[in-house]
Design a protein around this motif. Structure first.
Motif, PDB file in Angstrom:
ATOM      1  N   ASP A  98       1.624  -9.504   8.737  1.00  0.00           N
ATOM      2  CA  ASP A  98       2.180  -8.343   9.436  1.00  0.00           C
ATOM      3  C   ASP A  98       3.638  -8.624   9.765  1.00  0.00           C
ATOM      4  N   LEU A  99       4.497  -7.640   9.518  1.00  0.00           N
ATOM      5  CA  LEU A  99       5.927  -7.820   9.803  1.00  0.00           C
ATOM      6  C   LEU A  99       6.210  -7.972  11.293  1.00  0.00           C
ATOM      7  N   SER A 114       8.455   4.237   7.669  1.00  0.00           N
ATOM      8  CA  SER A 114       9.455   4.815   6.766  1.00  0.00           C
ATOM      9  C   SER A 114       9.633   6.318   6.934  1.00  0.00           C
ATOM     10  N   LYS A 135      -6.679   0.875   2.542  1.00  0.00           N
ATOM     11  CA  LYS A 135      -5.967   1.134   1.271  1.00  0.00           C
ATOM     12  C   LYS A 135      -6.085  -0.028   0.282  1.00  0.00           C
ATOM     13  N   ARG A 161       3.768   9.507  -3.528  1.00  0.00           N
ATOM     14  CA  ARG A 161       4.456   9.690  -2.244  1.00  0.00           C
ATOM     15  C   ARG A 161       3.446  10.135  -1.186  1.00  0.00           C
ATOM     16  N   TYR A 180      14.921   5.368  12.689  1.00  0.00           N
ATOM     17  CA  TYR A 180      14.685   4.767  11.371  1.00  0.00           C
ATOM     18  C   TYR A 180      16.002   4.252  10.795  1.00  0.00           C
ATOM     19  N   THR A 224       0.822  -1.219   0.000  1.00  0.00           N
ATOM     20  CA  THR A 224       0.000   0.000   0.000  1.00  0.00           C
ATOM     21  C   THR A 224       0.855   1.268   0.000  1.00  0.00           C
ATOM     22  N   GLY A 225       2.180   1.116   0.056  1.00  0.00           N
ATOM     23  CA  GLY A 225       3.064   2.281   0.085  1.00  0.00           C
ATOM     24  C   GLY A 225       3.439   2.716  -1.329  1.00  0.00           C
ATOM     25  N   GLN A 226       4.172   3.806  -1.394  1.00  0.00           N
ATOM     26  CA  GLN A 226       4.572   4.355  -2.705  1.00  0.00           C
ATOM     27  C   GLN A 226       5.267   3.312  -3.574  1.00  0.00           C
ATOM     28  N   ASP A 227       6.314   2.675  -3.039  1.00  0.00           N
ATOM     29  CA  ASP A 227       7.128   1.772  -3.868  1.00  0.00           C
ATOM     30  C   ASP A 227       6.370   0.489  -4.195  1.00  0.00           C
ATOM     31  N   LEU A 255       9.298  -4.272   1.339  1.00  0.00           N
ATOM     32  CA  LEU A 255       9.194  -2.811   1.305  1.00  0.00           C
ATOM     33  C   LEU A 255       8.446  -2.269   2.523  1.00  0.00           C
ATOM     34  N   HIS A 302      13.452   8.860  -3.013  1.00  0.00           N
ATOM     35  CA  HIS A 302      12.745   8.835  -4.286  1.00  0.00           C
ATOM     36  C   HIS A 302      11.290   9.155  -4.026  1.00  0.00           C
ATOM     37  N   ARG A 318      -1.552  -5.377   6.080  1.00  0.00           N
ATOM     38  CA  ARG A 318      -1.724  -5.638   7.509  1.00  0.00           C
ATOM     39  C   ARG A 318      -3.073  -5.077   7.955  1.00  0.00           C
ATOM     40  N   LYS A 351      17.147   0.394   9.981  1.00  0.00           N
ATOM     41  CA  LYS A 351      17.521  -0.012   8.612  1.00  0.00           C
ATOM     42  C   LYS A 351      18.916  -0.660   8.584  1.00  0.00           C
TER      43      LYS A 351
HETATM   44  P1  NAP Z   1       5.741   3.998   2.489  1.00  0.00           P
HETATM   45  O1  NAP Z   1       4.989   4.663   1.376  1.00  0.00           O
HETATM   46  O2  NAP Z   1       5.789   4.684   3.806  1.00  0.00           O
HETATM   47  O3  NAP Z   1       5.117   2.536   2.693  1.00  0.00           O
HETATM   48  C1  NAP Z   1       5.406   1.772   3.827  1.00  0.00           C
HETATM   49  C2  NAP Z   1       4.608   0.488   3.748  1.00  0.00           C
HETATM   50  O4  NAP Z   1       4.914  -0.320   4.884  1.00  0.00           O
HETATM   51  C3  NAP Z   1       3.080   0.675   3.740  1.00  0.00           C
HETATM   52  O5  NAP Z   1       2.509  -0.163   2.762  1.00  0.00           O
HETATM   53  C4  NAP Z   1       2.694   0.201   5.140  1.00  0.00           C
HETATM   54  O6  NAP Z   1       1.397  -0.347   5.223  1.00  0.00           O
HETATM   55  C5  NAP Z   1       3.717  -0.911   5.346  1.00  0.00           C
HETATM   56  N1  NAP Z   1       3.817  -1.329   6.736  1.00  0.00           N
HETATM   57  C6  NAP Z   1       3.952  -0.547   7.834  1.00  0.00           C
HETATM   58  N2  NAP Z   1       3.957  -1.298   8.954  1.00  0.00           N
HETATM   59  C7  NAP Z   1       3.830  -2.592   8.552  1.00  0.00           C
HETATM   60  C8  NAP Z   1       3.752  -3.830   9.248  1.00  0.00           C
HETATM   61  N3  NAP Z   1       3.785  -3.913  10.575  1.00  0.00           N
HETATM   62  N4  NAP Z   1       3.635  -4.967   8.512  1.00  0.00           N
HETATM   63  C9  NAP Z   1       3.578  -4.910   7.158  1.00  0.00           C
HETATM   64  N5  NAP Z   1       3.630  -3.758   6.446  1.00  0.00           N
HETATM   65  C10 NAP Z   1       3.747  -2.612   7.143  1.00  0.00           C
HETATM   66  O7  NAP Z   1       7.240   3.718   2.051  1.00  0.00           O
HETATM   67  P2  NAP Z   1       7.895   3.717   0.556  1.00  0.00           P
HETATM   68  O8  NAP Z   1       8.296   5.096   0.226  1.00  0.00           O
HETATM   69  O9  NAP Z   1       7.028   2.944  -0.343  1.00  0.00           O
HETATM   70  O10 NAP Z   1       9.234   2.925   0.835  1.00  0.00           O
HETATM   71  C11 NAP Z   1       9.320   1.509   0.667  1.00  0.00           C
HETATM   72  C12 NAP Z   1      10.484   0.976   1.478  1.00  0.00           C
HETATM   73  O11 NAP Z   1      11.688   1.587   1.013  1.00  0.00           O
HETATM   74  C13 NAP Z   1      10.418   1.273   2.971  1.00  0.00           C
HETATM   75  O12 NAP Z   1      10.991   0.185   3.646  1.00  0.00           O
HETATM   76  C14 NAP Z   1      11.280   2.498   3.131  1.00  0.00           C
HETATM   77  O13 NAP Z   1      11.805   2.600   4.428  1.00  0.00           O
HETATM   78  C15 NAP Z   1      12.344   2.230   2.101  1.00  0.00           C
HETATM   79  N6  NAP Z   1      13.005   3.404   1.530  1.00  0.00           N
HETATM   80  C16 NAP Z   1      12.252   4.398   0.980  1.00  0.00           C
HETATM   81  C17 NAP Z   1      12.875   5.497   0.430  1.00  0.00           C
HETATM   82  C18 NAP Z   1      12.074   6.615  -0.219  1.00  0.00           C
HETATM   83  O14 NAP Z   1      12.631   7.691  -0.464  1.00  0.00           O
HETATM   84  N7  NAP Z   1      10.802   6.402  -0.543  1.00  0.00           N
HETATM   85  C19 NAP Z   1      14.273   5.575   0.434  1.00  0.00           C
HETATM   86  C20 NAP Z   1      15.002   4.518   0.970  1.00  0.00           C
HETATM   87  C21 NAP Z   1      14.363   3.430   1.505  1.00  0.00           C
HETATM   88  P3  NAP Z   1       0.095   0.493   5.739  1.00  0.00           P
HETATM   89  O15 NAP Z   1      -0.470   1.135   4.501  1.00  0.00           O
HETATM   90  O16 NAP Z   1      -0.779  -0.542   6.316  1.00  0.00           O
HETATM   91  O17 NAP Z   1       0.592   1.487   6.729  1.00  0.00           O
END
Ligand code: NAP
Length: 329
Positions: free
Chosen positions: A56-57, A82, A39, A186, A151, A10-13, A78, A181, A33, A155
């Motif tokens: 769930d993680l 975050s 979402k 986002r 965070y 459900t997140g951006q990536d 992913l 990114h 989860r 990581k």
């Molecule tokens: P994001 O939009 O914040 O998405 C985070 C995702 O994690 C959401 O789908 C969220 O689900 C899920 N999540 C949270 N808690 C969880 C749990 N207990 N069990 C399972 N899922 C859970 O992040 P993103 O931008 O897509 O980034 C993807 C990954 O890349 C993340 O690990 C982030 O830390 C890493 N990263 C991102 C960037 C960046 O610039 N975007 C850069 C480096 C690394 P809900 O919708 O249920 O909350």
């Protein structure tokens, strides 16, 4: 048909990657989860071919059940807390999901194993925030880590755990050390999208003031659609590895404001922007700028969108979104 499991669907990536893998002919399963996660509808509307699975993680038994049921060829981890600011407010939760969650998922993969003797390939979403107080510029795969937030420390744990499962159990486990990114998908809490959305609302007369923290922070921002392509390429390599993924260019928040306000014809943005100490981090990271030579050479990866175009795409998207929302009211 190769089968992929994505956590954080459900997140951006996750949303970008689901579309990419479906386009490549994968059978894609996204883990969500919670009970009745609001979402789910959004991701299914976006990618109708996607199969949703609950897990769930924070819950090892749920992860074992997910891996057993999906029998994936590739797992993309992913899911995470975050948002750096939230990690300072909820450090233990961050450590548990973004750090220990990686260990749990790797354990589930190790215990269940691959189907028909095919080992499962694993991708871990590592982050440039692991470099924090940087020891060298630009940062590459050998730059020492010095995280500056809960965070970042979570990581680092996830990153070394991935490396450890590769070395201890021979798992095809790779880490992408991705720099910031962004894009229209986002979350609104992240500064790039907070700015693009506020600029759109200011242009439409729906908002007057945008409040931010430190305007001289500098980040290496790329387009999320490009970065998920790098994730997929890592798992197609014969050998697993760690890769920095970045544009190699850094921009301050002030430059972000110049480009975003410039896109709607507002040159003097000072009257619309306030700074507030409440948005400052307890410890800031230095100038993050990545050296993605290894990804370019070994994966043949290149970013396709430059900073100016990326920010303009986001502002245009938010202009349309906010105008539609205002029209619906
Ligand atoms: P994001 O939009 O914040 O998405 C985070 C995702 O994690 C959401 O789908 C969220 O689900 C899920 N999540 C949270 N808690 C969880 C749990 N207990 N069990 C399972 N899922 C859970 O992040 P993103 O931008 O897509 O980034 C993807 C990954 O890349 C993340 O690990 C982030 O830390 C890493 N990263 C991102 C960037 C960046 O610039 N975007 C850069 C480096 C690394 P809900 O919708 O249920 O909350």
């Amino acid at each position: 048909m190769p089968r992929a499991l994505i956590t954080g669907i459900t997140g951006q990536d996750g949303r970008h990657l689901a579309g990419l893998l479906v386009g490549k002919g994968y059978d894609v399963h996204g883990m969500v989860r919670g009970q009745n996660n609001p979402k789910i509808q959004m991701v299914q509307d976006e990618t109708p071919e996607l199969e949703i699975i609950e897990g769930d993680l924070q819950d090892l038994s749920s992860l074992i059940a997910v891996v057993e049921q999906v029998q994936p060829d590739e797992v993309y981890n992913l899911g995470a807390v975050s948002f750096v600011a939230l990690s300072f407010r909820q450090p233990e939760l961050t450590a548990d999901i973004s750090g220990a969650g990686v260990l749990r998922l790797l354990e589930a993969i190790r215990v269940v194993g691959g189907s028909d003797g095919n080992p499962i390939r694993f991708y871990q979403a590592s982050s440039s925030e692991m470099f924090g107080k940087v020891r060298q510029t630009p940062q590459n795969e050998t730059t020492p880590f010095h995280p500056r937030s809960p965070y970042g420390t979570a990581k680092v744990f996830g990153h070394y755990t991935t490396l450890n499962y590769r070395e201890s159990y021979g798992l095809h486990a790779s880490s992408g050390i991705l720099f910031n990114h962004t894009g229209p998908k986002r979350g609104l809490e992240f500064v790039s999208r907070k700015v693009s959305n506020a600029v759109a609302r200011i242009k439409l007369g729906l908002q007057d003031i945008l409040t931010l923290g430190y305007l001289d922070s500098s980040r290496d921002w790329g387009y999320a659609g490009d970065y998920v392509e790098a994730m997929w390429r890592m798992l197609q390599q014969d050998e697993p590895g760690d890769y920095v993924v970045a544009t190699g260019q850094t921009h301050t928040i002030r430059e972000l404001l110049d480009v975003a306000f410039g896109a709607v014809g507002i040159d003097d943005w000072g009257q619309h922007v306030r700074t507030d100490r409440r948005f400052l981090r307890p410890a800031e990271v230095d100038v993050l700028i990545g050296d993605a030579s290894k990804a370019r050479n070994q994966l043949g990866w290149e970013p396709t969108l430059d900073f100016q175009t990326l920010i303009k795409v986001m502002v245009d998207h938010d202009l349309e979104l906010e105008a539609r929302k205002a029209g619906d009211r």
